[in-house]
Scaffold this motif. Structure first.
Motif, PDB file in Angstrom:
ATOM      1  N   GLN A 134       0.822  -1.222   0.000  1.00  0.00           N
ATOM      2  CA  GLN A 134       0.000   0.000   0.000  1.00  0.00           C
ATOM      3  C   GLN A 134       0.858   1.275   0.000  1.00  0.00           C
ATOM      4  N   LEU A 135       1.876   1.264  -0.836  1.00  0.00           N
ATOM      5  CA  LEU A 135       2.726   2.437  -0.969  1.00  0.00           C
ATOM      6  C   LEU A 135       1.991   3.553  -1.695  1.00  0.00           C
ATOM      7  N   ARG A 136       2.308   4.792  -1.339  1.00  0.00           N
ATOM      8  CA  ARG A 136       1.691   5.957  -1.963  1.00  0.00           C
ATOM      9  C   ARG A 136       2.782   6.930  -2.403  1.00  0.00           C
ATOM     10  N   GLU A 137       2.441   7.753  -3.368  1.00  0.00           N
ATOM     11  CA  GLU A 137       3.392   8.754  -3.831  1.00  0.00           C
ATOM     12  C   GLU A 137       3.795   9.677  -2.685  1.00  0.00           C
ATOM     13  N   GLY A 138       5.077   9.988  -2.648  1.00  0.00           N
ATOM     14  CA  GLY A 138       5.580  10.913  -1.640  1.00  0.00           C
ATOM     15  C   GLY A 138       6.038  10.269  -0.350  1.00  0.00           C
ATOM     16  N   MET A 139       5.852   8.969  -0.192  1.00  0.00           N
ATOM     17  CA  MET A 139       6.262   8.291   1.033  1.00  0.00           C
ATOM     18  C   MET A 139       7.785   8.185   1.116  1.00  0.00           C
ATOM     19  N   THR A 140       8.274   8.051   2.341  1.00  0.00           N
ATOM     20  CA  THR A 140       9.666   7.676   2.570  1.00  0.00           C
ATOM     21  C   THR A 140       9.669   6.207   2.970  1.00  0.00           C
ATOM     22  N   ALA A 141      10.245   5.370   2.131  1.00  0.00           N
ATOM     23  CA  ALA A 141      10.265   3.935   2.356  1.00  0.00           C
ATOM     24  C   ALA A 141      11.709   3.460   2.488  1.00  0.00           C
ATOM     25  N   CYS A 142      11.863   2.249   2.964  1.00  0.00           N
ATOM     26  CA  CYS A 142      13.191   1.663   3.108  1.00  0.00           C
ATOM     27  C   CYS A 142      13.136   0.199   2.706  1.00  0.00           C
ATOM     28  N   ASP A 143      14.098  -0.219   1.903  1.00  0.00           N
ATOM     29  CA  ASP A 143      14.294  -1.628   1.577  1.00  0.00           C
ATOM     30  C   ASP A 143      15.568  -2.058   2.285  1.00  0.00           C
ATOM     31  N   LEU A 144      15.416  -2.702   3.441  1.00  0.00           N
ATOM     32  CA  LEU A 144      16.566  -3.058   4.272  1.00  0.00           C
ATOM     33  C   LEU A 144      16.989  -4.479   3.937  1.00  0.00           C
ATOM     34  N   GLY A 145      18.258  -4.617   3.547  1.00  0.00           N
ATOM     35  CA  GLY A 145      18.723  -5.876   2.979  1.00  0.00           C
ATOM     36  C   GLY A 145      18.340  -5.905   1.508  1.00  0.00           C
ATOM     37  N   CYS A 146      18.559  -4.768   0.856  1.00  0.00           N
ATOM     38  CA  CYS A 146      18.022  -4.553  -0.494  1.00  0.00           C
ATOM     39  C   CYS A 146      18.677  -5.415  -1.559  1.00  0.00           C
ATOM     40  N   GLY A 147      19.894  -5.928  -1.293  1.00  0.00           N
ATOM     41  CA  GLY A 147      20.583  -6.697  -2.318  1.00  0.00           C
ATOM     42  C   GLY A 147      20.814  -5.840  -3.556  1.00  0.00           C
ATOM     43  N   ASN A 148      20.535  -6.415  -4.719  1.00  0.00           N
ATOM     44  CA  ASN A 148      20.724  -5.659  -5.969  1.00  0.00           C
ATOM     45  C   ASN A 148      19.460  -4.927  -6.412  1.00  0.00           C
ATOM     46  N   GLY A 149      18.484  -4.829  -5.520  1.00  0.00           N
ATOM     47  CA  GLY A 149      17.387  -3.889  -5.735  1.00  0.00           C
ATOM     48  C   GLY A 149      16.128  -4.422  -6.388  1.00  0.00           C
ATOM     49  N   TYR A 150      15.857  -5.713  -6.277  1.00  0.00           N
ATOM     50  CA  TYR A 150      14.642  -6.255  -6.893  1.00  0.00           C
ATOM     51  C   TYR A 150      13.410  -5.490  -6.419  1.00  0.00           C
ATOM     52  N   TYR A 151      13.238  -5.367  -5.102  1.00  0.00           N
ATOM     53  CA  TYR A 151      12.090  -4.637  -4.578  1.00  0.00           C
ATOM     54  C   TYR A 151      12.329  -3.132  -4.552  1.00  0.00           C
ATOM     55  N   THR A 152      13.574  -2.713  -4.379  1.00  0.00           N
ATOM     56  CA  THR A 152      13.875  -1.282  -4.310  1.00  0.00           C
ATOM     57  C   THR A 152      13.326  -0.539  -5.520  1.00  0.00           C
ATOM     58  N   LEU A 153      13.586  -1.065  -6.711  1.00  0.00           N
ATOM     59  CA  LEU A 153      13.168  -0.374  -7.928  1.00  0.00           C
ATOM     60  C   LEU A 153      11.649  -0.393  -8.098  1.00  0.00           C
ATOM     61  N   LYS A 154      11.012  -1.468  -7.669  1.00  0.00           N
ATOM     62  CA  LYS A 154       9.554  -1.515  -7.695  1.00  0.00           C
ATOM     63  C   LYS A 154       8.975  -0.444  -6.767  1.00  0.00           C
ATOM     64  N   MET A 155       9.560  -0.314  -5.588  1.00  0.00           N
ATOM     65  CA  MET A 155       9.106   0.682  -4.626  1.00  0.00           C
ATOM     66  C   MET A 155       9.332   2.093  -5.157  1.00  0.00           C
ATOM     67  N   ALA A 156      10.497   2.314  -5.790  1.00  0.00           N
ATOM     68  CA  ALA A 156      10.823   3.637  -6.323  1.00  0.00           C
ATOM     69  C   ALA A 156       9.808   4.073  -7.372  1.00  0.00           C
ATOM     70  N   ARG A 157       9.377   3.138  -8.203  1.00  0.00           N
ATOM     71  CA  ARG A 157       8.372   3.465  -9.232  1.00  0.00           C
ATOM     72  C   ARG A 157       7.040   3.831  -8.576  1.00  0.00           C
ATOM     73  N   GLN A 158       6.694   3.134  -7.498  1.00  0.00           N
ATOM     74  CA  GLN A 158       5.375   3.314  -6.899  1.00  0.00           C
ATOM     75  C   GLN A 158       5.260   4.605  -6.089  1.00  0.00           C
ATOM     76  N   ILE A 159       6.335   5.027  -5.416  1.00  0.00           N
ATOM     77  CA  ILE A 159       6.248   6.232  -4.589  1.00  0.00           C
ATOM     78  C   ILE A 159       6.554   7.494  -5.382  1.00  0.00           C
ATOM     79  N   GLY A 160       7.101   7.357  -6.591  1.00  0.00           N
ATOM     80  CA  GLY A 160       7.314   8.497  -7.462  1.00  0.00           C
ATOM     81  C   GLY A 160       8.466   9.392  -7.031  1.00  0.00           C
ATOM     82  N   GLU A 161       8.697  10.421  -7.814  1.00  0.00           N
ATOM     83  CA  GLU A 161       9.835  11.310  -7.583  1.00  0.00           C
ATOM     84  C   GLU A 161       9.667  12.165  -6.328  1.00  0.00           C
ATOM     85  N   SER A 162       8.443  12.305  -5.850  1.00  0.00           N
ATOM     86  CA  SER A 162       8.229  13.094  -4.631  1.00  0.00           C
ATOM     87  C   SER A 162       8.546  12.304  -3.366  1.00  0.00           C
ATOM     88  N   GLY A 163       8.769  11.012  -3.512  1.00  0.00           N
ATOM     89  CA  GLY A 163       9.153  10.172  -2.382  1.00  0.00           C
ATOM     90  C   GLY A 163      10.589   9.712  -2.524  1.00  0.00           C
TER      91      GLY A 163
END
Length: 248
Positions: free
Chosen positions: A67-96
Motif C-alpha cells: 500500500q505504498l503511496r506517492e511521496g512516502m519515505t520507504a526503506c528496503d533493508l537488505g536490499c541486495g541488488n534492488g529487486y524490490y527497491t526499484l519496484k518501490m521507487a516506481r510506486q512512490i514516485g519522484e516526490s518520495g
C-alpha cells in the motif's frame, strides 16, 4: 521440479560472508530459541532477480499489499541488488524516496547500476552495519524486510534502530518463508514461524497491526512501534486453508 532445484540451490548460496566478524565479537548464534542463519553473499545476487521470481513468490501481490503511496519515505533493508527497491521507487514516485540499505558494498554497487539504468533518482543507497542500518530517526513510513531478518546477527540493536526510524504510523513489512509449511522448498534454517516472529518482535517493543496470508511461500506481517497510534491485532494461525482461501 526445475523451480524446486533452483530454490534449493539458492538456499545453498547463503554463505557465511560475515560469520567471522560475528564470532569475533562474541555475538550469540541463537536468539530466543532460534538459530541465526548466515548472510547470503553477493555472489548469489543474480538469483534475486531471476525471471521466475514473480511467478514463484507473487511479488506483484506483495507490492499491492504494501500500500505504498506517492511521496512516502520507504526503506528496503537488505536490499541486495534492488529487486524490490526499484519496484518501490516506481510506486512512490519522484516526490518520495527509497532508502536502500545493505551491509555488502558489492550489493549496493549492483543496485546503483540498476537504478541508474532505470532512471530512478529517488533511490538513496546506504551502507549499513551488522548492528545498525544507519537510518534517520522518525522518518520512515514503511520499511521492507524480505527474507533477511532471520539473518540479522544482532537482532536486538537492529530492531531498536528500525523502531526508532519509524514515524508514528510507520510500519515494518516483514516477509519470511513459512516454517509451518513443509511444501515451501527452502532450508528450515531460512524459515520462520508466526509464533517465533511474534515472540521476537513483541520482545523488542513492536506490535502486529496487519497481516496477509495469501502468498505462495511467505508470511507477510506488518509491525508498528508499541506506542504507535495504529491498533494492534491478534495474529491468525497459519493453515493451508487460509492460504487457499486467499486464492479464491
Amino acid at each position: 521440479m526445475t523451480n524446486l532445484r533452483l530454490f534449493l540451490a539458492a538456499s545453498l548460496i547463503c554463505v557465511p560472508t560475515f560469520v567471522s566478524a560475528q564470532q569475533a565479537s562474541g555475538q550469540a548464534t541463537q536468539y530466543l530459541g532460534r538459530v541465526i542463519a548466515q548472510t547470503m553473499s553477493y555472489h548469489g545476487a543474480p538469483w534475486l532477480i531471476r525471471p521466475d521470481r514473480n511467478k514463484e513468490e507473487n511479488t506483484d501481490l506483495v507490492m499491492q499489499q504494501l500500500q505504498l503511496r506517492e511521496g512516502m519515505t520507504a526503506c528496503d533493508l537488505g536490499c541486495g541488488n534492488g529487486y524490490y527497491t526499484l519496484k518501490m521507487a516506481r510506486q512512490i514516485g519522484e516526490s518520495g524516496k527509497v532508502l536502500a540499505v545493505d551491509i555488502q558494498p558489492e550489493m549496493l554497487n549492483l543496485l546503483k547500476a540498476r537504478a541508474q539504468q532505470d532512471g530512478h533518482d529517488n533511490v538513496v543507497p546506504i551502507l549499513g552495519e551488522i548492528d545498525d542500518p544507519n537510518l534517520p530517526e522518525g522518518e520512515i513510513d514503511l520499511l521492507l524486510l524480505v527474507d533477511v531478518y532471520h539473518e540479522f546477527s544482532h537482532p536486538e540493536p537492529m530492531l531498536k534502530s528500525i523502531r526508532n526510524s519509524l514515524t508514528d504510523t510507520g510500519v515494518i513489512a516483514l516477509l519470511e518463508y513459512r516454517m509451518e509449511d513443509p511444501t515451501v522448498p527452502i532450508k528450515r534454517l531460512h524459515k520462520m514461524s508466526k509464533t517465533q516472529i511474534l515472540r521476537e518482535y513483541a520482545a523488542n517493543d513492536l506490535k502486529l497491526v496487519r497481516e496477509f496470508n495469501g502468498l505462495p511461500w511467505q508470511h507477510l506481517m506488518f509491525f508498528a512501534r508499541s506506542d504507535s497510534s495504529l491498533p494492534e491485532i491478534k495474529a491468525t494461525r497459519w493453515t493451508k486453508s487460509n492460504r487457499d482461501d486467499a486464492d479464491r
